[in-house]
Design a protein around this motif. Structure first.
Motif, PDB file in Angstrom:
ATOM      1  N   THR A  74     138.072 101.000  86.486  1.00  0.00           N
ATOM      2  CA  THR A  74     138.820 102.256  86.373  1.00  0.00           C
ATOM      3  C   THR A  74     138.024 103.288  85.591  1.00  0.00           C
ATOM      4  OG1 THR A  74     140.951 101.121  86.503  1.00  0.00           O
ATOM      5  CG2 THR A  74     140.948 103.310  85.514  1.00  0.00           C
ATOM      6  N   ILE A 196     138.524  97.980  91.783  1.00  0.00           N
ATOM      7  CA  ILE A 196     139.836  98.024  91.127  1.00  0.00           C
ATOM      8  C   ILE A 196     140.877  97.343  91.996  1.00  0.00           C
ATOM      9  CG2 ILE A 196     141.701  99.541  90.336  1.00  0.00           C
ATOM     10  CD1 ILE A 196     139.479 101.658  89.797  1.00  0.00           C
ATOM     11  N   TRP A 267     146.179 103.254  87.619  1.00  0.00           N
ATOM     12  CA  TRP A 267     144.752 103.493  87.387  1.00  0.00           C
ATOM     13  C   TRP A 267     144.347 104.846  87.969  1.00  0.00           C
ATOM     14  CZ3 TRP A 267     141.608 104.304  91.545  1.00  0.00           C
ATOM     15  CH2 TRP A 267     142.003 103.805  92.789  1.00  0.00           C
ATOM     16  N   ASP A 276     146.741 106.116  83.189  1.00  0.00           N
ATOM     17  CA  ASP A 276     145.970 104.967  82.747  1.00  0.00           C
ATOM     18  C   ASP A 276     145.670 105.195  81.270  1.00  0.00           C
ATOM     19  OD1 ASP A 276     143.769 106.688  82.578  1.00  0.00           O
ATOM     20  OD2 ASP A 276     142.846 105.972  84.423  1.00  0.00           O
TER      21      ASP A 276
END
Length: 364
Positions: A74, A196, A267, A276
């Motif tokens: 991220t 991710i 994210w 996030d």
């Protein structure tokens, strides 16, 4: 922070710590090296044992690893996005320069054409010929002076034409280089996004294979690990030395961050509905009038470091050796942060995860 607010936070943290070990669903998923799942005296009876062959501590470790990897990816995604924004802005700036340069070049060429036409109309005769044809020597001298001025002006005009053309060529080269960087950034962003999604998918699949009682037991293990980590941090006496007062900007940042409690983690998100970890901290400080780097790793690199014992509300606590997580200190040994996928913005103990260090966004 005023006395009433300090008391409220202290009470909230104490109650949460006692009941859920500062790790209710939505809190940090930090884990001690050897969590003890045995109940404390007076606690309720333990839950049903996990399915034979399933080691929940190993499951917890695997989940931690997956979500940590997702957090690192991220940061990579956010960094690539930030660079892409900067490169796009630079391309726009260069495009404007190119447009302005082309317009300037057009005008210079018009002036050069007019100068050439004027010279043609004058017959291009040398000064000596004008002297022969002129009855008045003074008129000749005045004319010769104008000719010299015209030559200087023409020379300057041609020089400016050349420089403008060279500038345009440089702008075009710079824009081309920025386009290449932008394309590379897009690829890096896409690769980070893929990582991710893969890590989160694996984690969610692993959790989905657990029975209800196993998920409850896993949550219990997380709470126990968080409690041990926070207790060890507090037992070091560090909180006795932390008495820094928030700056005015720090108070604004804390108010913004705590107002987001309960909103989901997502994210790459920086509000207003989801966040996030670094999206929350960067937006909180943006609301306070202070722009800071977008990612936790850049926040760690570029903001001023302060000793943990000197931290004050509004400071950012950076976690893990790779600086892959960040929370905002709010006082009384607590942080507010966006933990990980599947959780929400929440208050947690500042010592529930391994602290890399503390950074201060404002200079006050």
């Amino acid at each position: 922070m005023d006395t009433g607010r300090r008391g409220l936070i202290a009470t909230a943290v104490t109650v949460v710590c006692a009941v859920t070990v500062l790790a209710v669903p939505g809190t940090a998923f930090a884990r001690s090296s050897s969590p003890d799942p045995s109940p404390t005296p007076g606690a309720s009876a333990p839950l049903a044992p996990p399915t034979p062959g399933k080691d929940l501590e190993a499951v917890q470790e695997k989940l931690d690893t997956l979500y940590r990897a997702a957090a690192r990816a991220t940061d990579e995604y956010n960094a690539a996005e930030e660079k892409a924004d900067q490169q796009s802005a630079e391309i726009v700036r260069l495009a404007k320069k190119i447009v302005a340069g082309k317009e300037k070049l057009r005008k210079l060429k018009d002036r050069a054409g007019a100068a050439a036409a004027a010279q043609y109309r004058g017959g291009g005769l040398p000064p000596e010929a004008h002297l022969v044809l002129s009855d008045d020597p003074r008129e000749f001298l005045d004319g010769a002076d104008r000719v010299r001025q015209g030559h200087h002006a023409t020379k300057g005009l041609l020089g400016e034409l050349t420089r403008t053309q060279e500038d345009l060529e440089q702008y075009a080269e710079d824009a081309s280089a920025q386009w290449k960087k932008l394309e590379a950034g897009r690829k890096a962003k896409a690769a980070a996004q893929k990582k991710i999604e893969q890590q989160i998918e694996q984690a969610e699949k692993l959790e989905s294979e657990l029975r209800e009682e196993e998920r409850e037991r896993l949550a219990e293990l997380e709470q126990e690990a968080a409690r041990k980590a926070q207790t060890a941090w507090l037992d070091s006496g560090v909180l006795d030395e932390i008495d820094g007062k928030a700056s005015e900007q720090g108070k604004k940042a804390v108010r913004y961050a705590t107002a987001q409690i309960g909103k989901p983690y997502q994210w790459g998100a920086e509000g207003p509905k989801t966040y996030d970890c670094s999206g929350l901290t960067s937006q909180a400080w943006m609301s306070a009038g202070r722009g800071i780097p977008r990612t936790s790793q850049e926040q760690w690199k570029r903001l001023r470091h302060v000793d943990v014992r000197e931290m004050r509300p509004g400071d950012l606590v950076i976690y893990f050796g790779d600086a892959s997580h960040v929370g905002m200190y709010i006082g009384d040994g607590a942080i507010v942060h966006a933990p990980r996928p599947g959780r929400t913005v929440t208050i947690a103990g500042a010592g529930t995860m391994p602290i890399l260090g503390v950074v201060r966004p404002d200079a006050g």
